[in-house]
Every structure is written in structure tokens, then in C-alpha cells.
Scaffold this active site. Structure first.
Site, PDB file in Angstrom:
ATOM      1  N   GLY A 164       0.862  -1.171   0.167  1.00  0.00           N
ATOM      2  CA  GLY A 164      -0.256   0.083  -0.081  1.00  0.00           C
ATOM      3  C   GLY A 164       0.907   1.099   0.154  1.00  0.00           C
ATOM      4  O   GLY A 164       1.933   1.514   0.815  1.00  0.00           O
ATOM      5  N   ILE A 184       1.151   3.096   7.492  1.00  0.00           N
ATOM      6  CA  ILE A 184       0.256   3.958   7.563  1.00  0.00           C
ATOM      7  C   ILE A 184      -0.537   2.938   9.518  1.00  0.00           C
ATOM      8  O   ILE A 184      -0.828   4.021  10.099  1.00  0.00           O
ATOM      9  CB  ILE A 184      -0.969   4.592   7.155  1.00  0.00           C
ATOM     10  CG1 ILE A 184      -2.065   3.456   6.985  1.00  0.00           C
ATOM     11  CG2 ILE A 184      -0.499   5.000   5.923  1.00  0.00           C
ATOM     12  CD1 ILE A 184      -3.029   3.837   6.021  1.00  0.00           C
ATOM     13  N   ASP A 185      -0.218   1.824   9.518  1.00  0.00           N
ATOM     14  CA  ASP A 185      -0.844   0.594  10.939  1.00  0.00           C
ATOM     15  C   ASP A 185      -0.152   1.085  12.008  1.00  0.00           C
ATOM     16  O   ASP A 185       0.019   1.387  12.951  1.00  0.00           O
ATOM     17  CB  ASP A 185      -0.807  -0.114  10.495  1.00  0.00           C
ATOM     18  CG  ASP A 185      -2.043  -0.320   8.762  1.00  0.00           C
ATOM     19  OD1 ASP A 185      -2.400   0.583   9.062  1.00  0.00           O
ATOM     20  OD2 ASP A 185      -2.093  -1.491   9.066  1.00  0.00           O
ATOM     21  N   GLN A 198      -6.787   8.293   4.017  1.00  0.00           N
ATOM     22  CA  GLN A 198      -6.016   8.227   4.718  1.00  0.00           C
ATOM     23  C   GLN A 198      -4.637   7.633   4.242  1.00  0.00           C
ATOM     24  O   GLN A 198      -3.555   7.578   4.549  1.00  0.00           O
ATOM     25  CB  GLN A 198      -5.926   6.828   5.521  1.00  0.00           C
ATOM     26  CG  GLN A 198      -7.746   6.599   6.490  1.00  0.00           C
ATOM     27  CD  GLN A 198      -7.982   5.717   7.378  1.00  0.00           C
ATOM     28  OE1 GLN A 198      -7.613   5.704   8.172  1.00  0.00           O
ATOM     29  NE2 GLN A 198      -8.584   5.142   6.761  1.00  0.00           N
TER      30      GLN A 198
END
Length: 341
Positions: free
Chosen positions: A11, A126-127, A273
Site C-alpha cells: 500500500g 500507516i498502521d 488516509q
């Protein structure tokens, strides 16, 4: 001239381009490296889709979102394996490869290193769920974007006296939900590490309504209500065999409206996001990681990943980096839960 390859896989997220810029500039100025990039992650390696990365090509890209090289979720271990990657190294005269990616990308890189290939990892998710680093770039930007969206949801919720549900990303950990939810003043934050019953969520919503507030519920995409074994994942599996998450917000919308009688609306923030310009924090962190990755390559520290510990950038063995996920601990969740309802 020594030569390194760079790829971005998995991602996309804000800050990837700053890593590329930091690596190319440091490699050129300090170490005398030349660079090539691979289009769309491991797919570009397997299909020999190469683009030159001279110093002038990275001018001004650190502020841009996404990745100038493109990305994909191609798994090299299923599509040619170490032999195909080794042939790519040979044909392009590479001393090594910098792989910018998350858990899936770094797991593939670790296995390729075990088979003798020279790879340095740069953590990108991003997690913020990789245990070997305090923060991953992209997380701060995602939290900022999610917080701004929640601020907007609160104003429309207050106008219509509705309960608003905001679903954010978070495959294995609820860090985005926790940070953005706290920043936005959510009345309930639901994360995969800490199951909560739908009855409890409804009670928090009613408590907020009874105090004259428009309730805001923030939920991570991997959250499963108490009593449910697996997260809501109706879209099958991705190329790495992981569940394709998303949609728990819609389920909560129906359940909360039925249980509370309050008109409820859900918004799935999804790829919003991942997009947009990186925050200043992420630009600095990503640039430092790019510089450090090239230093590891110059030192021959293959099979390692650059990581943030405190304010220092350090090398971590790839296998160690993938050993444990960083999840929201009980103490952090209880800290936020004091403000629920």
C-alpha cells in the site's frame, strides 16, 4: 560506479517519495552510488521494468504523496522467486536493493536475503504496527487526515443530532483509531486488540446523547465485536493471503441505530488516509530513513531494516523486525476509555 535499486511495494502512503529522495541524494553525494527504480514494486523487478534515478529526478518530490515509482502487491516468492530477482540484479548490475514496504514486502525481502540476495528494508505502513520501530512514516499523516475528517463528521452530526461512525484503517493494530479518535474527542474507540460488546458501544452512544452530544464512534477496520471470532471481511483475500478488510462501520451503523434509536451514519475513510501530502514529521522521518538505508548498504549490512528508536535511526535484523507486531497495549486503551461515553 556502484549501483542500487529502489522499489516501493504494498500500500502507498505519504512519505515514500521522501525516502527515495533521501536515499538517492545521500547515495550520490556521500557514497558515489548510482540508482535505478523499479516500476510498481516487485512486479518491476520480475518484469525488468526499470527507470533511471539520477539526482535531478528526485528534485522536490519529498512533499508529494504517493510514490513516483508506483506500487503493487505482487509477491515475488510466488511469481518467479529468488532466481528471477537474482537475474534482475545481474542484468542491471546491482550491488543491492532498497525495498520500501510494509509487513508483506519486508517478509518477502527477508526470505530473499536468506537465499543470498542483498536487500535493505525501509518500514512503510500507516498502521504503525511493526514492533521493531517506534514509528513508521505515513502514520502521522494518516492520523492527521483521519482527525480532520472526524472534525467534519462531528459538525454534521451535531447539526442533525446523529450518531456518526468513522471507520479507519488498521489491519492488525488500532493505532490510527486510537490516536485520531483521541484527537477528535470520540465518544467510543474500537480497536482489534480490545473486543467490546455491541451493548457496551450502544451504552456509550446513549450516554453521549443524554448529555446533549452527537455521538462519534471511531472503529478500526479489523475490529470484531465481542463474541465474533474474525473481523468483518466479505471481500476475500489479497495476494499475500490476508483478509481484505473494510465494512465494519456499516455493520455498526445498522446495529447502533437499532439498539439506540438514534439516526446513525457511517463513513469509511479508506484510501483517503493513504493519499495527500505527508506531514512535516513524516517528511523528516522518511528522509532520515532513506539516508540511513544507503549507509547500511555502503557498510554491507544486508538483511537489515532501518528503524526509529527514540530519536535515533538504528539497524535491525529483518527477521527480528518481523518477529512481533506492535499492538495497542491495555494501558493505552484504558487511558483513552476514561473519556468514552
Amino acid at each position: 560506479m556502484r549501483r542500487l535499486g529502489i522499489l516501493t511495494s504494498g500500500g502507498d502512503c505519504p512519505g515514500v517519495n521522501a525516502v527515495i529522495r533521501g536515499a538517492v541524494l545521500a547515495g550520490d553525494i556521500v557514497h558515489g552510488y548510482g540508482f535505478v527504480g523499479f516500476r510498481d514494486g516487485w512486479r518491476g523487478v520480475l518484469e525488468q521494468e526499470v527507470v533511471p534515478l539520477p539526482r535531478h529526478s528526485v528534485r522536490g518530490i519529498s512533499r508529494l504523496g504517493g510514490t513516483v515509482l508506483g506500487t503493487s502487491r505482487t509477491n515475488p516468492l510466488r511469481n518467479g522467486g529468488a532466481g528471477a530477482v537474482r537475474e534482475c540484479f545481474r542484468r542491471n548490475g546491482l550491488d543491492g536493493l532498497i525495498a520500501i514496504g510494509g509487513e508483506g514486502t519486508l517478509a518477502a525481502a527477508s526470505e530473499l536475503c536468506r537465499q543470498g540476495l542483498h536487500i535493505i528494508g525501509v518500514p512503510k505502513t500507516i498502521d504503525n504496527d511493526l514492533g521493531a520501530t517506534d514509528y513508521t512514516f505515513g502514520f502521522d499523516s494518516a492520523v492527521q487526515t483521519a482527525t480532520e475528517a472526524m472534525d467534519r463528521l462531528r459538525t454534521t452530526g451535531e447539526s442533525h443530532h446523529r450518531c456518526m461512525v468513522a471507520e479507519v484503517m488498521g489491519r492488525n493494530a488500532g493505532w490510527i483509531a486510537l490516536h485520531a479518535g483521541m484527537a477528535a474527542g470520540a465518544h467510543a474507540i474500537l480497536v482489534p486488540e480490545h473486543p467490546v460488546s455491541l451493548e457496551q458501544v450502544a451504552a456509550w452512544v446513549l450516554s453521549a446523547r443524554d448529555r446533549g452530544r452527537a455521538p462519534l464512534v471511531v472503529v478500526a477496520e479489523a475490529f470484531a465485536p465481542m463474541g465474533q471470532i474474525a473481523p468483518y471481511a466479505p471481500r476475500g483475500l489479497d495476494t499475500f493471503g490476508r483478509r481484505r478488510l473494510g465494512g465494519i462501520g456499516r455493520l455498526l451503523e445498522e446495529e447502533l441505530q437499532a439498539r439506540t434509536g438514534i439516526e446513525t451514519r457511517a463513513t469509511i475513510l479508506g484510501h483517503i488516509q493513504r493519499g495527500g501530502e505527508p506531514t512535516a514529521f513524516d517528511r523528516v522521518l522518511a528522509t532520515r530513513l532513506g539516508i540511513a538505508a544507503v549507509q547500511l548498504a555502503a557498510d554491507g549490512r544486508w538483511g537489515t531494516m532501518v528503524a526509529l528508536r527514540g530519536t535515533d535511526i538504528i539497524p535491525v535484523d529483518l527477521e527480528q523486525a518481523l518477529g512481533a507486531l506492535k499492538v495497542v497495549p491495555e494501558a493505552r486503551y484504558r487511558e483513552a476509555a476514561v473519556l468514552f461515553g
